[in-house]
Design a protein around this motif. Sequence first.
Motif, PDB file in Angstrom:
ATOM      1  N   PRO A  31      13.630  -0.186   1.930  1.00 37.44           N
ATOM      2  CA  PRO A  31      14.223   0.802   2.844  1.00 37.44           C
ATOM      3  C   PRO A  31      13.908   0.583   4.313  1.00 37.44           C
ATOM      4  N   ILE A  32      12.690   0.164   4.643  1.00 34.89           N
ATOM      5  CA  ILE A  32      12.343  -0.013   6.054  1.00 34.89           C
ATOM      6  C   ILE A  32      13.149  -1.156   6.658  1.00 34.89           C
ATOM      7  N   LYS A  33      13.276  -2.254   5.911  1.00 38.10           N
ATOM      8  CA  LYS A  33      14.093  -3.368   6.403  1.00 38.10           C
ATOM      9  C   LYS A  33      15.566  -2.962   6.479  1.00 38.10           C
ATOM     10  N   GLU A  34      16.007  -2.160   5.522  1.00 42.92           N
ATOM     11  CA  GLU A  34      17.385  -1.666   5.569  1.00 42.92           C
ATOM     12  C   GLU A  34      17.606  -0.823   6.825  1.00 42.92           C
ATOM     13  N   ALA A  35      16.655   0.087   7.112  1.00 37.78           N
ATOM     14  CA  ALA A  35      16.789   0.954   8.283  1.00 37.78           C
ATOM     15  C   ALA A  35      16.762   0.146   9.574  1.00 37.78           C
ATOM     16  N   ALA A  36      15.904  -0.883   9.625  1.00 38.70           N
ATOM     17  CA  ALA A  36      15.859  -1.737  10.819  1.00 38.70           C
ATOM     18  C   ALA A  36      17.187  -2.454  11.022  1.00 38.70           C
ATOM     19  N   ALA A  37      17.770  -2.931   9.914  1.00 42.20           N
ATOM     20  CA  ALA A  37      19.069  -3.597  10.013  1.00 42.20           C
ATOM     21  C   ALA A  37      20.151  -2.606  10.419  1.00 42.20           C
ATOM     22  N   ARG A  38      20.094  -1.386   9.912  1.00 40.85           N
ATOM     23  CA  ARG A  38      21.079  -0.371  10.306  1.00 40.85           C
ATOM     24  C   ARG A  38      20.947  -0.039  11.797  1.00 40.85           C
ATOM     25  N   THR A  39      19.727  -0.009  12.289  1.00 40.54           N
ATOM     26  CA  THR A  39      19.515   0.230  13.716  1.00 40.54           C
ATOM     27  C   THR A  39      20.194  -0.855  14.542  1.00 40.54           C
ATOM     28  N   GLU A  40      20.076  -2.093  14.099  1.00 38.75           N
ATOM     29  CA  GLU A  40      20.722  -3.195  14.812  1.00 38.75           C
ATOM     30  C   GLU A  40      22.240  -3.091  14.719  1.00 38.75           C
ATOM     31  N   VAL A  41      22.753  -2.691  13.553  1.00 36.97           N
ATOM     32  CA  VAL A  41      24.194  -2.464  13.417  1.00 36.97           C
ATOM     33  C   VAL A  41      24.635  -1.388  14.403  1.00 36.97           C
ATOM     34  N   GLY A  42      23.866  -0.306  14.478  1.00 37.53           N
ATOM     35  CA  GLY A  42      24.193   0.763  15.412  1.00 37.53           C
ATOM     36  C   GLY A  42      24.199   0.284  16.853  1.00 37.53           C
ATOM     37  N   ARG A  43      23.231  -0.552  17.199  1.00 37.87           N
ATOM     38  CA  ARG A  43      23.162  -1.082  18.573  1.00 37.87           C
ATOM     39  C   ARG A  43      24.401  -1.919  18.885  1.00 37.87           C
ATOM     40  N   LEU A  44      24.790  -2.769  17.948  1.00 46.36           N
ATOM     41  CA  LEU A  44      25.964  -3.617  18.165  1.00 46.36           C
ATOM     42  C   LEU A  44      27.239  -2.784  18.273  1.00 46.36           C
ATOM     43  N   LEU A  45      27.362  -1.786  17.412  1.00 44.15           N
ATOM     44  CA  LEU A  45      28.541  -0.915  17.471  1.00 44.15           C
ATOM     45  C   LEU A  45      28.585  -0.155  18.795  1.00 44.15           C
ATOM     46  N   PHE A  46      27.430   0.276  19.252  1.00 40.93           N
ATOM     47  CA  PHE A  46      27.338   0.954  20.545  1.00 40.93           C
ATOM     48  C   PHE A  46      27.849   0.044  21.656  1.00 40.93           C
ATOM     49  N   GLN A  47      27.394  -1.201  21.636  1.00 40.43           N
ATOM     50  CA  GLN A  47      27.802  -2.153  22.661  1.00 40.43           C
ATOM     51  C   GLN A  47      29.306  -2.423  22.612  1.00 40.43           C
ATOM     52  N   MET A  48      29.896  -2.258  21.444  1.00 43.54           N
ATOM     53  CA  MET A  48      31.332  -2.471  21.293  1.00 43.54           C
ATOM     54  C   MET A  48      32.134  -1.212  21.607  1.00 43.54           C
ATOM     55  N   GLY A  49      31.433  -0.143  22.023  1.00 47.13           N
ATOM     56  CA  GLY A  49      32.105   1.091  22.382  1.00 47.13           C
ATOM     57  C   GLY A  49      32.493   1.959  21.205  1.00 47.13           C
ATOM     58  N   ARG A  50      31.949   1.656  20.028  1.00 44.38           N
ATOM     59  CA  ARG A  50      32.298   2.407  18.820  1.00 44.38           C
ATOM     60  C   ARG A  50      31.207   3.454  18.553  1.00 44.38           C
ATOM     61  N   GLY A  51      31.210   4.479  19.403  1.00 43.89           N
ATOM     62  CA  GLY A  51      30.132   5.461  19.364  1.00 43.89           C
ATOM     63  C   GLY A  51      30.030   6.218  18.058  1.00 43.89           C
ATOM     64  N   ASP A  52      31.167   6.579  17.462  1.00 46.04           N
ATOM     65  CA  ASP A  52      31.142   7.356  16.221  1.00 46.04           C
ATOM     66  C   ASP A  52      30.513   6.558  15.091  1.00 46.04           C
ATOM     67  N   ASP A  53      30.914   5.287  14.967  1.00 48.70           N
ATOM     68  CA  ASP A  53      30.340   4.427  13.929  1.00 48.70           C
ATOM     69  C   ASP A  53      28.866   4.149  14.210  1.00 48.70           C
ATOM     70  N   ALA A  54      28.532   3.965  15.486  1.00 47.76           N
ATOM     71  CA  ALA A  54      27.131   3.729  15.855  1.00 47.76           C
ATOM     72  C   ALA A  54      26.273   4.921  15.461  1.00 47.76           C
ATOM     73  N   PHE A  55      26.775   6.125  15.742  1.00 48.82           N
ATOM     74  CA  PHE A  55      26.026   7.337  15.401  1.00 48.82           C
ATOM     75  C   PHE A  55      25.760   7.404  13.899  1.00 48.82           C
ATOM     76  N   ALA A  56      26.771   7.107  13.087  1.00 49.43           N
ATOM     77  CA  ALA A  56      26.604   7.181  11.630  1.00 49.43           C
ATOM     78  C   ALA A  56      25.504   6.241  11.159  1.00 49.43           C
TER      79      ALA A  56
END
Length: 250
Positions: A31-56
Motif C-alpha cells: 500500500p505505501i508504494k501504491e500510495a507513492a505511485a498514486r501521488t506521482e500520478v496525481g502530480r503528473l495529472l496536475f501538470q497536465m491541467g487535469r485537476g479533477d483526475d489529479a484530485f481523485a
Amino acid sequence: MIIMGVGDPLSAQMLSITKTAVQKYAAAGEPIKEAAARTEVGRLLFQMGRGDDAFAELRQAAQIFEDHEADPPAAHALLGCAHALTIQNRLEESLPWFDRAIRKFREIGYEPGELEASAAKLEALGDLERWDAVDLSARIVARTEAAEDGQLRVLRLVALKYLAKALLAAGDPRGSLSPVMQAADIAHDVGDRGEEATLRLFVAEDLRLLQDFPRAVDQYKQVMGLARGLPNAADLMTAATAGLGKALRA
C-alpha cells in the motif's frame, strides 16, 4: 508544493508508466508504494491541467498513507488535493483540504510544509475576497521575519499581501501601507517584476488615500516603468496613469 506545468508527450508517457506501477503495487499488496505511485500520478495529472483526475488520485493516496500512519507523505498528498481543487476554481472546496494539510504538517513538526499550506490557503481566501484570516497571515509573517531562503520569502510576501488587503478592506489604508510596501520590496528582491508592479500600484493607491501625494506620484511612476513588457502592461499603465493624474491634481 505541486508545481503546475505544461503537459507534453514525455508527461503522457510517464503517466502511463506510473499508472502501471500503481496497479503493480496494488496487486502485490504494497500500500505505501501504491500510495507513492498514486501521488506521482496525481502530480503528473496536475501538470497536465487535469485537476479533477489529479484530485481523485491524490485523495486516494492521502487516505492510504493516513490508514497506514505514514504522516509525512500524507501531509503532502493532502496539500496536493487542495491545489488540485484550486486549479479547477473550486476554492471553497479547497479550504478544508488546506486545513487538513496544515494540521498534518503541524502534527509532524514540519514547519516549511505548514507555512506553505497556510500561505496557499491565504491565496485561496484572497481570491474569494474573504478577509477573516488575519491571524493566520500574521502568524506566517512572524515566523518568516528573519527568513533568507527564497521560498520562505515568497510565502512571507503572500502573507503580507493578504494582510494588507484585509486591512484595506476594513477601511485602514494606513495600517495596510507597511505590509504592502514590505511585500513589494520582497517581490523586487526575488525578481518578480509583475508582482512588484501590482504591489507598487497598491502602495500608490494607499498613499493617495492618505493624501501623501508626492510619494504616491513616485510609486505610480515606478509602476509605469515596471509595467513595460508585462502581459498585463495595458491594465497596469491605465491604472497608474489615472492614479498619477489624480495625485498630480490634488
